[in-house]
Design an enzyme around this catalytic site. Structure first.
Site, PDB file in Angstrom:
ATOM      1  N   GLN A  36      36.205  43.823  34.130  1.00  0.00           N
ATOM      2  CA  GLN A  36      37.327  42.808  33.864  1.00  0.00           C
ATOM      3  C   GLN A  36      36.792  41.474  33.389  1.00  0.00           C
ATOM      4  OE1 GLN A  36      39.829  41.116  32.934  1.00  0.00           O
ATOM      5  NE2 GLN A  36      41.315  41.474  34.718  1.00  0.00           N
ATOM      6  N   ARG A  38      38.057  38.492  33.179  1.00  0.00           N
ATOM      7  CA  ARG A  38      38.596  37.395  33.876  1.00  0.00           C
ATOM      8  C   ARG A  38      37.934  37.635  35.192  1.00  0.00           C
ATOM      9  NH1 ARG A  38      44.961  36.175  35.077  1.00  0.00           N
ATOM     10  NH2 ARG A  38      44.531  33.990  35.842  1.00  0.00           N
ATOM     11  N   SER A  52      57.693  36.374  43.741  1.00  0.00           N
ATOM     12  CA  SER A  52      58.659  36.803  42.768  1.00  0.00           C
ATOM     13  C   SER A  52      59.015  38.434  42.896  1.00  0.00           C
ATOM     14  CB  SER A  52      58.269  36.588  41.207  1.00  0.00           C
ATOM     15  OG  SER A  52      59.058  37.279  40.458  1.00  0.00           O
ATOM     16  N   GLY A  57      60.801  42.862  42.722  1.00  0.00           N
ATOM     17  CA  GLY A  57      59.918  44.075  42.370  1.00  0.00           C
ATOM     18  C   GLY A  57      58.808  43.779  41.362  1.00  0.00           C
ATOM     19  N   GLY A  76      46.534  44.579  33.505  1.00  0.00           N
ATOM     20  CA  GLY A  76      47.326  44.121  34.790  1.00  0.00           C
ATOM     21  C   GLY A  76      46.891  43.780  35.948  1.00  0.00           C
ATOM     22  N   GLU A  77      45.544  43.544  36.170  1.00  0.00           N
ATOM     23  CA  GLU A  77      44.993  43.210  37.386  1.00  0.00           C
ATOM     24  C   GLU A  77      45.693  42.129  38.246  1.00  0.00           C
ATOM     25  OE1 GLU A  77      40.779  41.858  39.216  1.00  0.00           O
ATOM     26  OE2 GLU A  77      40.676  42.809  37.572  1.00  0.00           O
ATOM     27  N   ARG A  78      46.085  40.817  37.482  1.00  0.00           N
ATOM     28  CA  ARG A  78      46.876  39.919  38.051  1.00  0.00           C
ATOM     29  C   ARG A  78      48.066  40.519  38.957  1.00  0.00           C
ATOM     30  NH1 ARG A  78      50.909  36.209  36.202  1.00  0.00           N
ATOM     31  NH2 ARG A  78      50.872  34.464  37.410  1.00  0.00           N
ATOM     32  N   ARG A  79      48.744  41.203  38.023  1.00  0.00           N
ATOM     33  CA  ARG A  79      50.046  41.818  38.852  1.00  0.00           C
ATOM     34  C   ARG A  79      49.739  42.738  39.912  1.00  0.00           C
ATOM     35  NH1 ARG A  79      51.713  44.711  33.742  1.00  0.00           N
ATOM     36  NH2 ARG A  79      49.859  43.598  32.860  1.00  0.00           N
ATOM     37  N   ASN A 111      43.357  39.438  28.206  1.00  0.00           N
ATOM     38  CA  ASN A 111      43.289  38.140  28.774  1.00  0.00           C
ATOM     39  C   ASN A 111      43.248  37.100  27.389  1.00  0.00           C
ATOM     40  OD1 ASN A 111      42.620  38.254  31.628  1.00  0.00           O
ATOM     41  ND2 ASN A 111      41.566  39.950  31.079  1.00  0.00           N
TER      42      ASN A 111
END
Length: 280
Positions: A36, A38, A52, A57, A76-79, A111
């Site tokens: 990754q 980032r 959130s 959800g 989607g690693e941040r999610r 990213n």
């Protein structure tokens, strides 16, 4: 993977994926992509997203690819990180069969489009595609929808001193400033150059002019610093004098000869300064 698909963006790509269906897997089965691009995640923003997710959800699924008993995150690693913080046990995913190269490309594009990468992370992403997959800058340009010159300029940032990279990552200087530094001799002179940019608040155009002077030792406008420690000593003395006199003081010169400039505003201010100086 087609060379003309990724550069047009992820929206169309993932819209197609959505048609394949979303499934839920245990969040413990999902692991981040070691490649990754980032590396840094803002903890405050991550916590806000986790809050959130706790309330509403995870609305948008992440994209993964199956590897052995786990699922590698493609996008989607941040999610995923925020969902873990929120204590979610299962996470919605889109499972696709991607090659290692495709995983890298998609992770980099995601990213870049979200502007989540700092300039050094972006440069390292391009370098990884070049070194590990033997892609040329032109091939990367076509695949990612970026100009070849933009990729070339980005990769060049990796040749900078660690000191400069740190200032770029922290946001103390811009990518434009960092590119100016490439034309300045490495080491002490380049460090002096970066410190001048930060301390004097130079814009990129001003930095370009300073870089040109520093790159030309015969220039009379800005001379190569003979002793960085001595320059720091002069700056400390200037600050002490400014605190005592209550006005701007500038010291310049070398160990043999120098000059002190003291600003004053009107006769009354001048008399005040003379009174302070005469007390010493």
């Amino acid at each position: 993977m087609a060379k003309n698909g990724l550069g047009k963006g992820l929206t169309a790509l993932f819209a197609e994926e959505e048609k394949q269906g979303v499934t839920e897997v245990r969040i413990t089965e999902v692991i981040p992509n070691k490649d990754q691009p980032r590396k840094a995640f803002d903890e405050e923003k991550l916590q806000a997203l986790a809050d959130s997710i706790s309330e509403h959800g995870l609305i948008q699924p992440i994209v993964v690819t199956k590897k052995d008993e786990n699922y590698i995150i493609v996008a989607g690693e941040r999610r995923w990180r925020a969902a873990k913080k929120a204590g979610i046990k299962k996470i919605p995913v889109i499972i696709r069969d991607y090659t290692e190269l495709a995983v890298k490309e998609i992770a980099l594009i995601e990213n870049l489009q979200r502007e989540d990468l700092n300039p050094i992370e972006e440069a390292m992403g391009y370098r990884s595609l070049m070194d590990e997959h033997n892609l040329t800058q032109e091939e990367i340009s076509v695949r990612l929808g970026k100009s070849r010159s933009a990729i070339a300029n980005s990769v060049r940032l990796l040749t900078l001193d660690d000191f400069v990279k740190e200032k770029l990552i922290s946001g103390e200087i811009t990518e434009g400033h960092a590119r100016c530094a490439l034309s300045v001799p490495a080491g002490v002179v380049r460090e002096f150059f970066i410190n001048r940019i930060i301390e004097d608040g130079l814009n990129v155009r001003q930095a370009e002019l300073l870089a040109k002077d520093l790159a030309n030792p015969s220039s009379q406008k800005v001379k190569k610093p003979e002793n960085t420690a001595y320059q720091i000593q002069l700056e400390n003395i200037s600050k002490s004098l400014e605190q005592y006199l209550g006005t701007k003081v500038k010291l310049s010169g070398n160990k043999k000869k120098g000059k002190i400039e003291i600003e004053y505003y009107g006769n009354e201010d001048l008399e005040r300064l003379l009174d302070l100086i005469s007390r010493r």
